[in-house]
Structures are given as structure tokens and as C-alpha cells.
Scaffold this motif. Structure first.
Motif, short mmCIF file in Angstrom:
data_model
loop_
_atom_site.label_atom_id
_atom_site.label_comp_id
_atom_site.label_asym_id
_atom_site.label_seq_id
_atom_site.Cartn_x
_atom_site.Cartn_y
_atom_site.Cartn_z
N THR A 123 -7.46 12.44 -6.40
CA THR A 123 -7.80 13.82 -6.77
C THR A 123 -8.05 13.95 -8.27
OG1 THR A 123 -6.40 14.60 -4.96
CG2 THR A 123 -7.01 16.22 -6.64
N LYS A 124 -7.26 13.23 -9.04
CA LYS A 124 -7.37 13.32 -10.49
C LYS A 124 -8.62 12.61 -11.01
CE LYS A 124 -4.39 13.05 -14.52
NZ LYS A 124 -3.05 12.69 -15.03
N PHE A 125 -8.98 11.53 -10.33
CA PHE A 125 -10.15 10.75 -10.75
C PHE A 125 -11.14 10.69 -9.58
CE2 PHE A 125 -6.49 8.66 -12.94
CZ PHE A 125 -6.70 9.29 -14.15
N GLY A 130 0.85 8.77 -4.30
CA GLY A 130 0.30 8.37 -5.59
C GLY A 130 -1.19 8.08 -5.52
N VAL A 131 -1.61 7.43 -4.43
CA VAL A 131 -3.04 7.14 -4.26
C VAL A 131 -3.82 8.42 -4.14
CG1 VAL A 131 -4.72 6.10 -2.71
CG2 VAL A 131 -2.61 4.88 -3.22
N GLN A 132 -3.30 9.38 -3.37
CA GLN A 132 -4.00 10.67 -3.22
C GLN A 132 -4.05 11.44 -4.54
OE1 GLN A 132 -3.57 12.94 0.11
NE2 GLN A 132 -3.93 11.17 1.37
N CYS A 153 -10.68 -1.75 -5.57
CA CYS A 153 -10.15 -0.89 -6.63
C CYS A 153 -11.06 0.31 -6.82
CB CYS A 153 -10.05 -1.68 -7.92
SG CYS A 153 -9.34 -0.76 -9.29
N PRO A 154 -10.52 1.54 -6.81
CA PRO A 154 -11.36 2.72 -7.02
C PRO A 154 -12.11 2.64 -8.35
CG PRO A 154 -9.17 3.35 -6.29
CD PRO A 154 -9.11 1.89 -6.59
N THR A 155 -13.41 2.82 -8.30
CA THR A 155 -14.23 2.67 -9.50
C THR A 155 -13.84 3.67 -10.57
OG1 THR A 155 -16.06 1.91 -8.11
CG2 THR A 155 -16.59 2.59 -10.35
N HIS A 190 -11.06 4.93 -15.89
CA HIS A 190 -10.08 5.67 -16.67
C HIS A 190 -8.88 4.83 -17.07
CE1 HIS A 190 -12.30 9.06 -14.86
NE2 HIS A 190 -11.86 9.77 -15.88
N LEU A 191 -8.79 3.62 -16.56
CA LEU A 191 -7.60 2.81 -16.74
C LEU A 191 -7.21 2.56 -18.21
CD1 LEU A 191 -5.45 1.49 -15.03
CD2 LEU A 191 -6.79 -0.60 -14.98
#
Length: 324
Positions: free
Chosen positions: A219-221, A213-215, A311-313, A318-319
Motif C-alpha cells: 500500500t505504501k509503495f 507487513g507485505v500488505q 521482489c516488488p519493484t 524505495h529501499l
């Protein structure tokens, strides 16, 4: 005999003048046919009509009243901005410079010793934004002759040239409602661009708990530096940032704002979200472009945004489009 005739002429002139004034007060003298019958030239009536409309004492008094109100509001806003800057400098002098980041010391054991409280972080960040917004107005004051009408120009475009210290309550509510509506339009466009519907909290956390899920989300963001211009503009609109800037500046401003959101989320989690007041809940949801206004929504957002040490920026940006 001449004296009697002169007196008669004077009396006749007084009667005609009284008739003209009576006609003028009822605005019937503006009729060209009536003006010809009364012996009063129409062009003169038209000229006098324009002069009367433009020089009414009431309109002049009203204009002066509006000008006085505007000057008073500008003076009061300047004082409020000065006191806010003074408090900001005092806080930074006491606790040191505020460093906004999504990394340590927030996730370190020494987190409890973080010098700033949540309200202080929000205040300093907002005051810096206010100073940045006032730069064009200050520039107008430096231009010869234009500086005399700088307050008038600023109040014509309060959303872009004046900070929140200069806004009245009605103006503030109107601008905030308009801004939130614009942000929701950008959020809708972002959701359509992603091609996904809002994800539930449980599913999102399950996906983030697994390496796959993290990957997938990485990839998506991707990082903000690799996002194309159109999507970067949409993200800036969602987070109420001006899109009329070069890509490099947009990326830096968006990354800084996301770090600020991350910092506020960690501080709120540390201070216990259950203690947040109703007014702060509304502010929290508006700031993160969330529909609704509930304490559960605040807790759900904090659980997701602070799920990792860092947390990935891009994911945080996009959250709002993924959150439900």
C-alpha cells in the motif's frame, strides 16, 4: 654632407627603436603619459598591446597542445567503445540475448545454469547505457559544419555527451563524486517525503515475513505506473536516471533498472557475497546509493532485496531510503 646627415638620421632612428622596444618589454609604454613624453602615440601603443596579447606564440602553442590532447582522447575513447561493443556482441552470440527480469529463471531450480556471470551482466548493461549516451554526439556529427566541432562540444559536456570510455581518471572521479552527491540529495528528499527514518534490517525482514507487513509495504509503495510525477522524478534522481523524460518512459526505465539491480543481487548471492573484493564492495554501495562501504552492508542489502521470489519493484526502488 647629405650622406652624413642620412647616416645620422638612421642612427637616431635605430636608437629610438631600441628605446621603444625596451619600454615595450617592460610594458611601461602602455602608460599614456609616458607614451606622450616619448613621442609615441597612445592609440598605437594600445593597438600594439592588443595584438601582442592575442598573438603570443606561447598561447597559440598551448591551444594547439590542448586540441591535440582532446583529439587523442576522443580517438582513444572511440577505440575503447568499439572494443566494448565487440565484446558485448560476442557474449550475446555465445550465451544468447541478455533478458533482464525479476522473475524466473533466477528463482527456479535451473538457476545454476544461468549462462551469464555477474561481471558479464554488468558489462553488457553498462555498454548498452554507453551507446545510448553517445547518440546525441553521433547526431552532432551528422549535422553539416557542426560535425567538425562535435568533439569540442562533447568535451564541454562530458557528463551528458560522452560515455565512460572517453573519461580520464581525474574527470571520472570528479563526475562520479558529483553524481553521488546529487543522488544523496534526491535520497534525502525521498526520505523526507516518506516521513520515516531508516529501518533496521531485522525490523524490515520481520515486517516482510508477515502478510500484514507485505500488505503495508504494497500500500505504501504502489506500482510504478501509479506513482505521481514528482515522486517518479525523485526516484529517478536516486538511481541516477535522467528525469527529463515523459512519465511512461521514466516508469519503463526505472522498472528496467530495478530489474537489473535485482538480477545482480541474485547473481551475487549465488556467487557468495563473502568472495566479493573491496573494490567491488565500493562499487556495489555507490550503485545502490548506500552510505558506508562494508561487506556486512552488502550482505544485509542482498538479504532484503532477494527475500522473495519476486521482489516488488517499487519496494526495491524505495529501499535506499529505508535501508540502514
Amino acid at each position: 654632407m647629405m650622406w652624413c646627415r642620412s647616416r645620422e638620421v638612421h642612427r637616431f632612428a635605430s636608437i629610438r627603436t631600441a628605446q621603444y622596444l625596451q619600454l615595450w618589454s617592460t610594458h611601461s609604454i602602455r602608460d599614456p603619459m609616458l607614451s606622450k613624453c616619448s613621442g609615441f602615440p597612445y592609440y598605437s601603443c594600445r593597438y600594439m598591446t592588443v595584438q601582442s596579447d592575442n598573438q603570443q606564440p606561447g598561447s597559440i602553442r598551448e591551444s594547439l597542445k590542448k586540441l591535440g590532447t582532446m583529439i587523442k582522447a576522443f580517438t582513444l575513447g572511440t577505440k575503447n567503445l568499439y572494443y566494448d561493443v565487440k565484446r558485448m556482441r560476442q557474449l550475446q552470440k555465445t550465451h544468447g540475448k541478455l533478458v533482464i527480469t525479476n522473475k524466473a529463471p533466477l528463482c527456479e531450480p535451473g538457476f545454476t545454469k544461468y549462462p551469464f556471470k555477474l561481471e558479464e551482466v554488468q558489462f553488457i548493461y553498462q555498454t548498452k547505457s554507453d551507446l545510448l549516451k553517445m547518440l546525441p554526439t553521433v547526431t552532432l556529427f551528422m549535422v553539416p559544419l557542426v560535425g567538425y566541432v562535435a568533439p569540442v562540444i562533447a568535451f564541454m559536456f562530458p557528463q551528458h555527451l560522452l560515455s565512460r570510455q572517453f573519461w580520464t581518471d581525474d574527470l571520472k572521479k570528479g563526475l562520479e563524486d558529483k553524481e553521488f552527491s546529487t543522488r544523496m540529495q534526491h535520497l534525502t528528499a525521498l526520505s523526507l517525503e516518506l516521513g520515516t527514518t531508516n529501518t533496521s534490517l531485522q525490523l524490515l525482514k520481520q515486517q516482510l515475513d508477515s502478510n500484514e507487513g507485505v500488505q503495508m509495504y504494497a500500500t505504501k509503495f504502489p506500482q510504478l505506473a501509479s506513482i505521481e510525477r514528482s515522486k517518479l522524478v525523485t526516484l529517478s534522481g536516486v538511481w541516477s536516471l535522467s528525469p527529463l523524460l515523459p512519465n511512461s518512459i521514466l516508469q519503463k526505465r526505472l522498472e528496467k533498472h530495478m530489474n537489473y539491480i535485482f538480477l545482480c543481487d541474485w547473481l551475487l548471492r549465488h556467487e557468495n557475497p563473502a568472495t566479493i573484493q573491496e573494490k567491488e564492495i565500493s562499487k556495489f554501495c555507490v550503485e545502490r546509493c548506500l552510505q558506508g562501504n562494508s561487506r556486512e552492508q552488502v550482505s544485509n542489502w542482498i538479504d532484503v532485496s532477494t527475500h522473495y521470489r519476486e521482489c516488488p519493484t517499487s519496494l526495491l526502488a524505495h529501499l535506499p531510503a529505508l535501508f540502514k
